[in-house]
Design an enzyme around this catalytic site. Sequence first.
Site, PDB file in Angstrom:
ATOM      1  N   MET A   1      -1.925   4.099  -8.502  1.00 28.43           N
ATOM      2  CA  MET A   1      -1.161   5.325  -8.671  1.00 28.43           C
ATOM      3  C   MET A   1      -1.821   6.213  -9.709  1.00 28.43           C
ATOM      4  O   MET A   1      -1.865   5.867 -10.886  1.00 28.43           O
ATOM      5  CB  MET A   1       0.258   4.994  -9.113  1.00 28.43           C
ATOM      6  N   CYS A   2      -2.382   7.324  -9.275  1.00 28.60           N
ATOM      7  CA  CYS A   2      -2.946   8.353 -10.141  1.00 28.60           C
ATOM      8  C   CYS A   2      -4.303   7.964 -10.725  1.00 28.60           C
ATOM      9  O   CYS A   2      -4.635   6.791 -10.865  1.00 28.60           O
ATOM     10  CB  CYS A   2      -2.002   8.713 -11.286  1.00 28.60           C
ATOM     11  N   ARG A   3      -5.060   8.967 -11.076  1.00 36.50           N
ATOM     12  CA  ARG A   3      -6.305   8.862 -11.828  1.00 36.50           C
ATOM     13  C   ARG A   3      -6.266   9.976 -12.873  1.00 36.50           C
ATOM     14  O   ARG A   3      -5.805  11.090 -12.589  1.00 36.50           O
ATOM     15  CB  ARG A   3      -7.536   9.039 -10.959  1.00 36.50           C
ATOM     16  N   ASN A  41      -4.645  10.117  -3.868  1.00 33.13           N
ATOM     17  CA  ASN A  41      -3.924  10.827  -4.923  1.00 33.13           C
ATOM     18  C   ASN A  41      -3.780  12.292  -4.537  1.00 33.13           C
ATOM     19  O   ASN A  41      -4.498  13.161  -5.035  1.00 33.13           O
ATOM     20  CB  ASN A  41      -4.692  10.677  -6.246  1.00 33.13           C
ATOM     21  N   ASN A 115      -0.632   7.106 -15.938  1.00 31.60           N
ATOM     22  CA  ASN A 115      -1.104   6.440 -14.730  1.00 31.60           C
ATOM     23  C   ASN A 115      -0.372   5.123 -14.628  1.00 31.60           C
ATOM     24  O   ASN A 115      -0.619   4.213 -15.427  1.00 31.60           O
ATOM     25  CB  ASN A 115      -2.623   6.225 -14.797  1.00 31.60           C
TER      26      ASN A 115
END
Length: 265
Positions: A1-3, A41, A115
Site C-alpha cells: 500500500m503506497c510508495r 498505486n 505507507n
Amino acid sequence: MCRHIACLGPAEPLGEVLVRPRHALVRQSWEPRRQRHGTVNADGFGVGWYADDDPVPARYRRAGPIWADLSFADLARVVRSGAVLAAVRDATEAGADGEAAAAPFAAGPWLFSHNGALTGWPVSAAPLAATLPPAELLGMAARCDSALIWALVLHRLREGDPLGQALADSVTDLAAAAPGSRLNLLLTDGTAIAATAWGDTLWYLTEPGTTASTTTGSTGADAGRTVVASEPYDDGPGWREVPDRTLLVATRTDVQLTPLKEPTA
C-alpha cells in the site's frame, strides 16, 4: 500500500527525483519492485516542496493516478526545489475523500506521509482519537487512517517534540492500540527527514554535495544530498535498506538509525 519518497539536497527539478530515474516514483505507481501489500498505486498522489526563503511548503495533489496527470508532468519539469516529499497512494478502503486523503498531509512547515494500514480501523483507533483536543480531531483533513495518524503526529510536533520523537512515540502508541499495523511514516520540515520502518520496506541514499546553495537557507560547499524512500529509484550501489522496527532521522549530510521497541502488552 503506497510508495513515498523524501529528498534533501541541492535544488533541482522535481522530475530529477520523481520521474527521470528508471524506477522513480512515477513508475512505482504502476510497477513497484518491493511493495509487499497491493500492486498498483493509482488512488491518488501528491508532491510537496519548499521554495527559497519560505518555510511553508507548496503542495500539488490529485485523486487520480500520477501517470495520467499532464499538469504534473509540466510541473515536474520546471519546478526546482532542494527539499521534496511525494507519495503515490493505494487506498486501503474506498472512500469519498479523494484528493484530501492523498499524501503529503501538511501543516505549518511540515509534510507527512503514511505507507501502511491501521489494523482494525476505525474501532482500534478510537482510544487514541479521544486523546486529541476536539478541534484537532474535527480538523482532520480526511476520514482515513493516515489522516488520523497525521493528527496524532502533528499534535506532538505542536507540543514541541522533535521530528524523530514525534514519529517514534506515535508509532509505539499506534502499534499498541492496533497490533499488526503497518506504520511506515515519513516526515520533513525542509531541513531534516524522519521516517519509520514498521511493516514495509524503507531505504536511504546519501551522496556528497557539489553545490553550495539549498532551498532552505543553509549554504556551504559541502552541502550533501539524502534520499529516503519506500524503495530505490535506481540500481545504484549506494542504497541501504533500513531494518524493520527502526527510526531514521536524516539531514543532507547525516543519517542516524535507532531501533524501535515493540510495545509491551
